[in-house]
Design an enzyme around this catalytic site. Structure first.
Site, PDB file in Angstrom:
ATOM      1  N   ASN B  23       0.865  -1.189   0.000  1.00 14.47           N
ATOM      2  CA  ASN B  23       0.000   0.000   0.000  1.00 14.47           C
ATOM      3  C   ASN B  23       0.899   1.236   0.000  1.00 14.47           C
ATOM      4  OD1 ASN B  23      -1.495   2.326   1.301  1.00 14.47           O
ATOM      5  ND2 ASN B  23      -3.173   0.863   1.068  1.00 14.47           N
ATOM      6  N   SER B  46      -5.235  -0.542  -2.894  1.00  9.21           N
ATOM      7  CA  SER B  46      -5.776   0.796  -2.677  1.00  9.21           C
ATOM      8  C   SER B  46      -6.905   0.638  -1.674  1.00  9.21           C
ATOM      9  CB  SER B  46      -6.278   1.381  -3.996  1.00  9.21           C
ATOM     10  OG  SER B  46      -6.595   2.737  -3.820  1.00  9.21           O
ATOM     11  N   GLU B  47      -6.810   1.336  -0.531  1.00 16.94           N
ATOM     12  CA  GLU B  47      -7.679   0.987   0.594  1.00 16.94           C
ATOM     13  C   GLU B  47      -9.151   1.338   0.395  1.00 16.94           C
ATOM     14  OE1 GLU B  47      -5.113   3.100   0.753  1.00 16.94           O
ATOM     15  OE2 GLU B  47      -5.540   4.844   2.007  1.00 16.94           O
ATOM     16  N   ASN B  48      -9.483   2.059  -0.691  1.00 17.80           N
ATOM     17  CA  ASN B  48     -10.896   2.278  -0.970  1.00 17.80           C
ATOM     18  C   ASN B  48     -11.552   1.019  -1.537  1.00 17.80           C
ATOM     19  OD1 ASN B  48      -9.147   2.971  -3.186  1.00 17.80           O
ATOM     20  ND2 ASN B  48     -10.956   3.634  -4.295  1.00 17.80           N
ATOM     21  N   SER B  88     -11.475  -4.450   2.820  1.00 11.72           N
ATOM     22  CA  SER B  88     -10.207  -3.795   2.527  1.00 11.72           C
ATOM     23  C   SER B  88      -9.378  -3.629   3.801  1.00 11.72           C
ATOM     24  CB  SER B  88     -10.473  -2.426   1.898  1.00 11.72           C
ATOM     25  OG  SER B  88      -9.265  -1.768   1.620  1.00 11.72           O
TER      26      SER B  88
END
Lengths: 231, 209
Positions: B23, B46-48, B88
């Site tokens: 990340n 991608s943490e979304n 996530s």
């Protein structure tokens, strides 16, 4: 009892009240329930507590609810894209409870799953953990966070059917599945209502049990940061 | 000569290992993806809600439903998977992501990290940073050694509100590479022509080894 409604206003009929709490799906302006937000603005419901990762921008998304000061409190992880938000916050007209993004997602998931609280290492040793119970497991410290149950969840999906089964498209999924479970009532707006049986039953993201009302709406899908590479 | 931003990003890319799930934070850390060795199999999270983040789209490929955690339009790859926010952060908090490279305002000699708020200034929020530093296996900070006023950002103790406590493993600055070890900060590597004296002079944290 049918779940399908004509539009956002009819789907919200009889549900809104001043002082209510709302979970709103979306990340930035991606996958937000555009039509429901507009309809809540039109309805003029006041003193809202809104759990949403972000607060939209000045003239779009949840920013629309700030224009007429409908929001009393936001539970969010990041509100940096909204000047109106900052003005009202600094003027003491708007409260903000910052939650780490993963903690917010898990609070909604837990609330929707009947779990009143959970322990996480996120935020231990920071001001987020102040005043909250700490507990050690296997030599590591965790903080107790509460599940979130909201009066209403407003979400956006790609396709849905009359049973309320939903699928999301790409990163427009984000917080929508968690919000769907966390609402006492959940209303989904979709780009397309498809016949029951036509969605791939093995690829349904949100089973219909979580969705009480559904309607099809048009979506602007505004882009916040348009970044490209040369073709 | 101290490293510039590109050289810092290139140095940070050496932290990658073949097969890593990574990340990258917003800002200089994003540049690290430009220096991934061609024969490495690296998957960006991608943490979304996506694993396997591709490059920015061409004008024709732009999809409003496909953005990264910085809200920028991106593309998908063959390996890509999409998931919800709780999923996530389950992979983040659960220690399934190998490495996170992110920016910082301050780092302490015990690995405390401050990068989300300055009291008295507008607070925008921490986003996913607190979850990332608490959950990802290895945390590498990429930041300038000193702030704009010339003060060390590597401190004995952070002065700003923390993002995480004892979470940083390694710091890469324009002056070199530093590890958080027992008793303080260890110099692992210096940028070309940077002398130890300069590092001592510009570092408030205790230097050891």
């Amino acid at each position: 009892m049918g779940k399908v409604y004509q539009d956002a206003a009819s789907a919200l009929d009889g549900i809104l009240f001043d002082g209510m709490s709302i979970a709103a799906g979306g990340f930035g302006l991606c996958g937000i329930p555009e039509n429901l937000i507009q309809a809540i603005k039109d309805a003029g419901t006041k003193r809202l507590t809104v759990a949403s990762n972000n607060a939209g921008v000045d003239d779009f998304g949840l920013g629309l609810l700030l224009q007429d000061k409908q929001v009393k409190k936001m539970i969010s992880s990041y509100v940096g894209e909204n000047d109106l938000f900052m003005q009202q916050y600094l003027a003491g007209q708007l409260e903000i409870e910052f939650n780490p993004q993963g903690t917010l997602a898990e609070r909604l998931r837990a609330g929707g799953a009947g779990i009143p609280g959970f322990y996480t290492a996120t935020g231990v040793g920071t001001e987020i953990a102040e005043g909250k119970e700490l507990k050690e497991f296997d030599g590591k410290t965790y903080v107790l966070e509460r599940g979130l149950k909201m009066d209403l969840a407003i979400i956006k999906a790609w396709k849905g059917d009359a049973q309320g089964n939903l699928t999301y498209r790409r990163t427009a999924m984000n917080f929508n599945p968690e919000c769907a479970t966390a609402g006492k009532v959940t209303i989904a707006e979709v780009e397309e209502i498809v016949p029951v049986g036509s969605l791939d039953k093995m690829a349904i993201h949100t089973p219909g049990v979580y969705v009480q009302r559904i309607f099809q709406g048009a979506h602007e899908k505004r882009i916040e940061q348009r970044t490209t590479r040369a073709a | 000569m101290p490293w510039d931003r590109s050289k810092m990003a290139a140095r940070a890319a050496l932290e990658l290992e073949d097969g890593f799930y990574v990340n990258l934070g917003i800002g200089i850390p994003t540049l690290v993806s430009n220096y991934v060795p061609a024969d490495y199999d690296i998957t960006l999270q991608s943490e979304n809600g996506m694993l396997g983040m591709g490059p920015f789209p061409t004008e024709d490929e732009i999809d409003p439903d496909l953005i990264n955690a910085g809200k920028q339009t991106v593309t998908e790859l063959d390996r890509t998977s999409y998931f919800s926010s709780s999923q996530s952060f389950a992979m983040v908090r659960g220690g399934h992501i190998n490495l996170s490279i992110l920016g910082a305002m301050e780092v302490s000699e015990t690995g405390d990290l401050a990068n989300w708020m300055i009291p008295g200034r507008l607070v925008k929020g921490m986003g996913g940073a607190m979850d990332l530093v608490a959950g990802v296996q290895r945390i590498v900070v990429l930041m300038d050694h000193a702030n704009k006023a010339g003060e060390s950002k590597l401190l004995k103790k952070c002065t700003l509100p923390l993002t995480g406590q004892a979470v940083v493993d390694r710091i890469i600055t324009n002056l070199g590479v530093f590890d958080v070890v027992e008793g303080g900060i260890k110099v692992v590597e210096l940028a070309p022509e940077v002398a130890m004296d300069e590092v001592r002079q510009k570092t408030e944290a205790t230097l050891v080894g």
